[in-house]
Design a protein around this motif. Structure first.
Motif, PDB file in Angstrom:
ATOM      1  N   PHE A 197       0.073  -2.671   3.425  1.00 21.07           N
ATOM      2  CA  PHE A 197      -0.334  -3.418   2.240  1.00 21.07           C
ATOM      3  C   PHE A 197      -0.064  -2.563   1.000  1.00 21.07           C
ATOM      4  O   PHE A 197      -0.909  -1.772   0.589  1.00 21.07           O
ATOM      5  CB  PHE A 197      -1.818  -3.780   2.308  1.00 21.07           C
ATOM      6  N   PRO A 198       1.122  -2.676   0.400  1.00 22.36           N
ATOM      7  CA  PRO A 198       1.456  -1.843  -0.758  1.00 22.36           C
ATOM      8  C   PRO A 198       0.556  -2.156  -1.957  1.00 22.36           C
ATOM      9  O   PRO A 198       0.243  -3.311  -2.230  1.00 22.36           O
ATOM     10  CB  PRO A 198       2.903  -2.209  -1.076  1.00 22.36           C
ATOM     11  N   LYS A 199       0.143  -1.111  -2.633  1.00 16.97           N
ATOM     12  CA  LYS A 199      -0.719  -1.245  -3.805  1.00 16.97           C
ATOM     13  C   LYS A 199       0.105  -1.777  -4.976  1.00 16.97           C
ATOM     14  O   LYS A 199       1.251  -1.385  -5.174  1.00 16.97           O
ATOM     15  CB  LYS A 199      -1.317   0.114  -4.142  1.00 16.97           C
ATOM     16  N   GLY A 200      -0.491  -2.678  -5.736  1.00 18.33           N
ATOM     17  CA  GLY A 200       0.162  -3.180  -6.934  1.00 18.33           C
ATOM     18  C   GLY A 200       1.100  -4.351  -6.712  1.00 18.33           C
ATOM     19  O   GLY A 200       1.683  -4.850  -7.663  1.00 18.33           O
ATOM     20  N   GLN A 201       1.276  -4.798  -5.490  1.00 16.85           N
ATOM     21  CA  GLN A 201       2.142  -5.941  -5.209  1.00 16.85           C
ATOM     22  C   GLN A 201       1.345  -7.238  -5.383  1.00 16.85           C
ATOM     23  O   GLN A 201       0.135  -7.261  -5.163  1.00 16.85           O
ATOM     24  CB  GLN A 201       2.673  -5.860  -3.779  1.00 16.85           C
ATOM     25  N   PRO A 202       2.017  -8.335  -5.759  1.00 19.60           N
ATOM     26  CA  PRO A 202       1.293  -9.611  -5.827  1.00 19.60           C
ATOM     27  C   PRO A 202       0.793 -10.006  -4.436  1.00 19.60           C
ATOM     28  O   PRO A 202       1.487  -9.817  -3.442  1.00 19.60           O
ATOM     29  CB  PRO A 202       2.337 -10.601  -6.341  1.00 19.60           C
ATOM     30  N   GLU A 203      -0.410 -10.501  -4.402  1.00 23.57           N
ATOM     31  CA  GLU A 203      -1.024 -10.856  -3.121  1.00 23.57           C
ATOM     32  C   GLU A 203      -0.880 -12.350  -2.862  1.00 23.57           C
ATOM     33  O   GLU A 203      -1.080 -13.171  -3.747  1.00 23.57           O
ATOM     34  CB  GLU A 203      -2.493 -10.449  -3.133  1.00 23.57           C
TER      35      GLU A 203
END
Length: 144
Positions: free
Chosen positions: A87-93
């Motif tokens: 779960f990469p930080k800062g990516q749109p969820e």
């Protein structure tokens, strides 16, 4: 007797652990701690969920044979550090859920099956399927 065969998985899906009533006792506090750590990891490592669930059944009276299976899961994790959900930080969820069921899918007892799965971005994070406990009867069949 080692039920965990296969080097690429911690435990095969047809494996079965038994109570091993004649086996040597294992420290219950240590075993529960090991299982607790593994349960925490199942959130990002669904590939160990089956094996951890099998081993978790023996938390009330663990034997050394059960601890060996747990240690095998830890060895598997150590050798497969690059696997897991990311779960990469800062990516749109983006959360997507699917659900489906059938009507009287089991022809022998006329019980239905339902299931669902949830994806967070492109990673499967939750799933569920269940054979229903009640019998499905069509409203059209009641009037016939």
């Amino acid at each position: 007797m080692d039920q965990c065969n296969g080097a690429d998985t911690p435990m095969s899906s047809n494996a079965s652990l038994d109570a091993d009533e004649k086996g040597k006792d294992f420290n219950i506090t240590r075993y529960r701690g090991m299982i607790g750590s593994l349960l925490y990891l199942t959130a990002s490592r669904p590939d160990i969920q089956f094996s951890v669930g099998m081993c978790a059944k023996f938390q009330s009276a663990p034997k050394e044979s059960h601890a060996e299976h747990v240690k095998r899961i830890f060895r598997y994790l150590a050798n497969t550090k690059t696997l897991g959900l990311w779960f990469p930080k800062g990516q749109p969820e983006h959360l997507v859920a699917y659900s489906d069921s059938d009507h009287a899918g089991y022809k022998t007892d006329r019980k239905s099956t339902s299931g669902q799965c949830q994806f967070f971005d492109s990673s499967l994070v939750s799933w569920f399927n269940k054979k229903q406990t009640s019998v499905a009867v069509s409203s059209i069949e009641e009037s016939l």
